[in-house]
Structures are given as structure tokens and as C-alpha cells.
Design a protein around this motif. Structure first.
Motif, PDB file in Angstrom:
ATOM      1  N   ALA A   1     -16.564  53.267  -1.479  1.00  0.00           N
ATOM      2  CA  ALA A   1     -17.271  53.680  -2.968  1.00  0.00           C
ATOM      3  C   ALA A   1     -15.584  54.383  -3.960  1.00  0.00           C
ATOM      4  N   ASP A   2     -15.743  55.064  -2.990  1.00  0.00           N
ATOM      5  CA  ASP A   2     -14.396  56.115  -3.657  1.00  0.00           C
ATOM      6  C   ASP A   2     -12.732  55.325  -3.660  1.00  0.00           C
ATOM      7  N   ILE A   3     -13.002  54.311  -3.253  1.00  0.00           N
ATOM      8  CA  ILE A   3     -11.567  53.325  -3.264  1.00  0.00           C
ATOM      9  C   ILE A   3     -11.982  52.409  -4.939  1.00  0.00           C
ATOM     10  N   VAL A   4     -13.069  51.957  -5.346  1.00  0.00           N
ATOM     11  CA  VAL A   4     -12.947  51.235  -6.251  1.00  0.00           C
ATOM     12  C   VAL A   4     -13.145  52.414  -7.518  1.00  0.00           C
ATOM     13  N   LYS A   5     -13.532  53.601  -7.401  1.00  0.00           N
ATOM     14  CA  LYS A   5     -13.298  55.262  -8.324  1.00  0.00           C
ATOM     15  C   LYS A   5     -12.077  55.147  -9.070  1.00  0.00           C
ATOM     16  N   MET A   6     -11.463  55.322  -7.322  1.00  0.00           N
ATOM     17  CA  MET A   6      -9.813  55.612  -7.469  1.00  0.00           C
ATOM     18  C   MET A   6      -8.965  54.407  -8.545  1.00  0.00           C
TER      19      MET A   6
ATOM     20  N   ASP B   1     -10.465  52.624 -10.522  1.00  0.00           N
ATOM     21  CA  ASP B   1     -11.249  52.147 -12.084  1.00  0.00           C
ATOM     22  C   ASP B   1     -10.556  52.891 -12.850  1.00  0.00           C
ATOM     23  N   SER B   2     -10.373  54.362 -12.307  1.00  0.00           N
ATOM     24  CA  SER B   2      -9.889  55.577 -13.505  1.00  0.00           C
ATOM     25  C   SER B   2      -7.772  55.518 -13.099  1.00  0.00           C
TER      26      SER B   2
ATOM     27  N   ALA C   1      -4.981  47.378 -12.105  1.00  0.00           N
ATOM     28  CA  ALA C   1      -6.057  46.581 -11.789  1.00  0.00           C
ATOM     29  C   ALA C   1      -5.628  45.025 -12.017  1.00  0.00           C
ATOM     30  N   SER C   2      -3.794  45.027 -13.126  1.00  0.00           N
ATOM     31  CA  SER C   2      -3.357  43.755 -12.840  1.00  0.00           C
ATOM     32  C   SER C   2      -2.715  43.671 -11.553  1.00  0.00           C
ATOM     33  N   MET C   3      -2.575  44.047 -10.427  1.00  0.00           N
ATOM     34  CA  MET C   3      -1.619  44.448  -9.392  1.00  0.00           C
ATOM     35  C   MET C   3      -2.027  44.055  -8.551  1.00  0.00           C
TER      36      MET C   3
END
Length: 135
Positions: free
Chosen positions: A79-84, A86-87, A92-94
Motif C-alpha cells: 500500500a505504501d508504494i501506491v501512496k508514494m 499517487d503523491s 503516473a505517465s511513466m
């Protein structure tokens, strides 16, 4: 005297992959090829080695790094990777997310340069174990 160098007129596949692992006396890097429907090639060719119960992988063709493997090898939760990510919307595009298929290749893949920058910031505890990827 300055000598002119020429690049041989051979196909890029004959030259070999652009991304290769660095030599390390402590790691045994192998090649793998995993079938997936998430990639237009139909598979992902990788250099890989185990670290702390996770697989550290680099796509042989384009240098993308399986960031999920590095992140989990550090002991961080998924879950931490998703937060990182998303922040940091510019990431996101890469990134590529591989879902389904072979478990070893599932997760978040990112370009070599991006993974290198993030590793310098957060992966200090395993820096010696990332030598095959980043030198």
C-alpha cells in the motif's frame, strides 16, 4: 589526431541489449522470460536476482525496473508504494503496472532513471544489493 568513429550498420538486436546488469561478486543474476498479456511483446525478458525474499528485475529491452521488488525488499508494504506514486503525479505517465499472470512480474515497473533516483532517496539500507542494477 582526431579519428572519426563509425557505427556499424547492423540491426540493434545484433548489438545486444542496451541495459545489462553490473558485475557483483555477491549476486547471481540470471535471465528470465515471463509471458504476460500486459505487454505488447507478449512477454517480458528480464535480468533477475533474489533479495530478501523478493525478486529484483530489470527489463532487458527497455531497462524498466520492477520497483515493487525493491520496495518490498526494503520491508515496505504494498500500500505504501501506491501512496508514494499517487503523491507524485508526474510519475503516473511513466510507470507500467503489471497485474495478473506470473506472480514474480506483477507490480509497478518504472524507467531506469526514475528507479535510480528513487533508490538514491529511499533504498540506502540495500544500496550494496542494488549494484547489479545501478552499478
Amino acid at each position: 589526431m582526431l579519428q572519426e568513429t563509425t557505427i556499424p550498420a547492423t540491426p540493434s538486436s545484433a548489438i545486444g541489449p542496451r541495459f545489462r546488469p553490473y558485475a557483483s561478486p555477491n549476486h547471481h543474476v540470471t535471465k528470465g522470460r515471463y509471458i504476460t498479456s500486459n505487454d505488447p511483446r507478449g512477454y517480458i525478458p528480464v535480468y533477475e536476482y533474489p533479495l530478501n525474499g523478493q525478486w529484483i528485475m530489470m527489463d532487458i529491452d527497455d531497462g524498466y525496473i520492477l520497483w515493487t521488488g525493491i520496495w518490498k525488499a526494503l520491508g515496505n508494504a504494498k500500500a505504501d508504494i501506491v501512496k508514494m506514486i499517487d503523491s507524485q503525479p508526474d510519475l503516473a505517465s511513466m510507470i507500467r503496472r503489471v497485474r495478473g499472470g506470473y506472480l514474480k512480474i506483477q507490480g509497478t515497473w518504472m524507467p531506469y532513471e526514475v528507479a535510480l533516483r528513487l533508490s538514491r532517496r529511499v533504498a540506502w539500507p540495500i544500496r550494496d544489493d542494488l549494484v547489479p542494477l545501478f552499478g
